[in-house]
Motif scaffolding. Structure first.
Motif, mmCIF file in Angstrom:
data_model
loop_
_atom_site.group_PDB
_atom_site.id
_atom_site.type_symbol
_atom_site.label_atom_id
_atom_site.label_comp_id
_atom_site.label_asym_id
_atom_site.label_seq_id
_atom_site.Cartn_x
_atom_site.Cartn_y
_atom_site.Cartn_z
ATOM 1 N N THR A 28 0.391 -1.044 0.100
ATOM 2 C CA THR A 28 0.061 -0.177 -0.114
ATOM 3 C C THR A 28 0.883 1.010 -0.156
ATOM 4 N N GLY A 29 0.396 2.162 -0.643
ATOM 5 C CA GLY A 29 1.309 3.302 -0.808
ATOM 6 C C GLY A 29 0.972 4.890 0.621
ATOM 7 N N ARG A 30 1.397 4.859 1.116
ATOM 8 C CA ARG A 30 1.389 5.707 2.323
ATOM 9 C C ARG A 30 1.657 8.072 1.503
ATOM 10 N N ASP A 31 1.815 7.781 0.718
ATOM 11 C CA ASP A 31 0.852 8.937 -0.032
ATOM 12 C C ASP A 31 0.440 8.720 -1.300
ATOM 13 N N PHE A 32 -0.202 10.088 -2.003
ATOM 14 C CA PHE A 32 -0.753 10.051 -3.504
ATOM 15 C C PHE A 32 0.002 10.317 -4.515
ATOM 16 N N THR A 33 1.757 10.757 -3.840
ATOM 17 C CA THR A 33 2.558 10.152 -5.327
ATOM 18 C C THR A 33 2.486 9.192 -5.911
ATOM 19 N N THR A 34 2.967 8.464 -3.832
ATOM 20 C CA THR A 34 3.158 7.016 -4.086
ATOM 21 C C THR A 34 1.957 6.452 -4.761
ATOM 22 N N ILE A 35 1.270 6.328 -4.158
ATOM 23 C CA ILE A 35 -0.136 5.386 -5.029
ATOM 24 C C ILE A 35 0.013 5.603 -6.345
ATOM 25 N N ALA A 36 -0.340 7.118 -6.956
ATOM 26 C CA ALA A 36 0.024 7.666 -8.147
ATOM 27 C C ALA A 36 0.919 6.929 -8.768
ATOM 28 N N SER A 37 2.115 7.092 -8.463
ATOM 29 C CA SER A 37 3.916 5.831 -8.927
ATOM 30 C C SER A 37 2.962 4.313 -9.365
ATOM 31 N N MET A 38 2.796 4.079 -8.168
ATOM 32 C CA MET A 38 2.147 2.380 -7.882
ATOM 33 C C MET A 38 0.862 2.376 -9.595
ATOM 34 N N VAL A 39 0.318 2.738 -9.505
ATOM 35 C CA VAL A 39 -0.740 3.000 -11.100
ATOM 36 C C VAL A 39 0.136 3.371 -12.151
ATOM 37 N N ALA A 40 0.799 3.718 -12.454
ATOM 38 C CA ALA A 40 1.838 3.926 -13.753
ATOM 39 C C ALA A 40 2.302 2.664 -14.363
ATOM 40 N N VAL A 41 2.838 2.135 -12.937
ATOM 41 C CA VAL A 41 3.368 0.671 -13.304
ATOM 42 C C VAL A 41 2.860 -0.355 -13.592
ATOM 43 N N GLY A 42 1.330 -0.081 -13.190
ATOM 44 C CA GLY A 42 0.375 -0.874 -13.500
ATOM 45 C C GLY A 42 -0.015 -1.884 -12.167
ATOM 46 N N LEU A 43 -0.050 -1.162 -11.058
ATOM 47 C CA LEU A 43 -0.262 -2.130 -9.955
ATOM 48 C C LEU A 43 -1.669 -1.774 -10.003
ATOM 49 N N GLY A 44 -2.756 -1.240 -10.092
ATOM 50 C CA GLY A 44 -3.795 -1.396 -10.135
ATOM 51 C C GLY A 44 -4.293 0.079 -10.182
ATOM 52 N N ILE A 45 -4.753 0.613 -9.572
ATOM 53 C CA ILE A 45 -6.437 1.735 -9.753
ATOM 54 C C ILE A 45 -5.959 2.332 -8.496
ATOM 55 N N ALA A 46 -6.849 3.706 -8.304
ATOM 56 C CA ALA A 46 -6.575 4.118 -7.086
ATOM 57 C C ALA A 46 -7.791 5.617 -7.263
ATOM 58 N N LEU A 47 -8.533 5.891 -6.375
ATOM 59 C CA LEU A 47 -9.629 6.589 -6.090
ATOM 60 C C LEU A 47 -8.579 8.273 -5.345
ATOM 61 N N VAL A 48 -8.667 9.160 -5.882
ATOM 62 C CA VAL A 48 -7.476 9.999 -5.258
ATOM 63 C C VAL A 48 -7.961 11.514 -5.159
ATOM 64 N N PRO A 49 -7.630 12.321 -4.585
ATOM 65 C CA PRO A 49 -8.188 13.665 -4.551
ATOM 66 C C PRO A 49 -8.425 14.299 -6.690
ATOM 67 N N LYS A 50 -9.226 15.608 -6.728
ATOM 68 C CA LYS A 50 -9.231 15.545 -8.057
ATOM 69 C C LYS A 50 -7.303 17.090 -8.287
ATOM 70 N N SER A 51 -7.481 17.228 -7.411
ATOM 71 C CA SER A 51 -5.831 18.206 -7.021
ATOM 72 C C SER A 51 -4.779 17.441 -7.355
ATOM 73 N N LEU A 52 -4.672 16.224 -7.376
ATOM 74 C CA LEU A 52 -3.953 15.375 -7.504
ATOM 75 C C LEU A 52 -3.476 14.973 -9.662
ATOM 76 N N ASP A 53 -4.919 15.464 -10.163
ATOM 77 C CA ASP A 53 -4.651 15.267 -11.478
ATOM 78 C C ASP A 53 -3.560 16.198 -12.122
ATOM 79 N N CYS A 54 -2.979 17.070 -11.444
ATOM 80 C CA CYS A 54 -1.552 17.834 -11.996
ATOM 81 C C CYS A 54 -0.113 17.114 -12.086
#
Length: 76
Positions: free
Chosen positions: A1-27
């Motif tokens: 599991t990711g500890r912050d949204f940047t880590t979570i988005a990075s995990m999605v980028a390498v194909g480790l799943g999907i995530a619900l994140v705040p809209k502000s992360l789309d930057c």
């Protein structure tokens, strides 16, 4: 599991799943990551402001005063 949204988005980028994140992360533009809005759902989040009691900055004091007077703010 990711500890912050940047880590979570990075995990999605390498194909480790999907995530619900705040809209502000789309930057954070990562290759292979697409952000999609979820329609029909109203989301809310609690926020807190931490500050020094003896803050000297006029700008910070004005920001604190504004937030104390806002309708959505309450203090314990």
């Amino acid at each position: 599991t990711g500890r912050d949204f940047t880590t979570i988005a990075s995990m999605v980028a390498v194909g480790l799943g999907i995530a619900l994140v705040p809209k502000s992360l789309d930057c954070l533009r990562l290759p292979g990551v697409q952000y999609r809005n979820i329609r029909g759902i109203q989301t809310m989040s609690e926020l807190a402001i931490a500050h020094r009691k003896s803050e000297l900055s006029a700008a910070v004091r004005a920001f604190i005063k504004f937030n104390r007077s806002a309708v959505f703010t309450h203090e314990p």
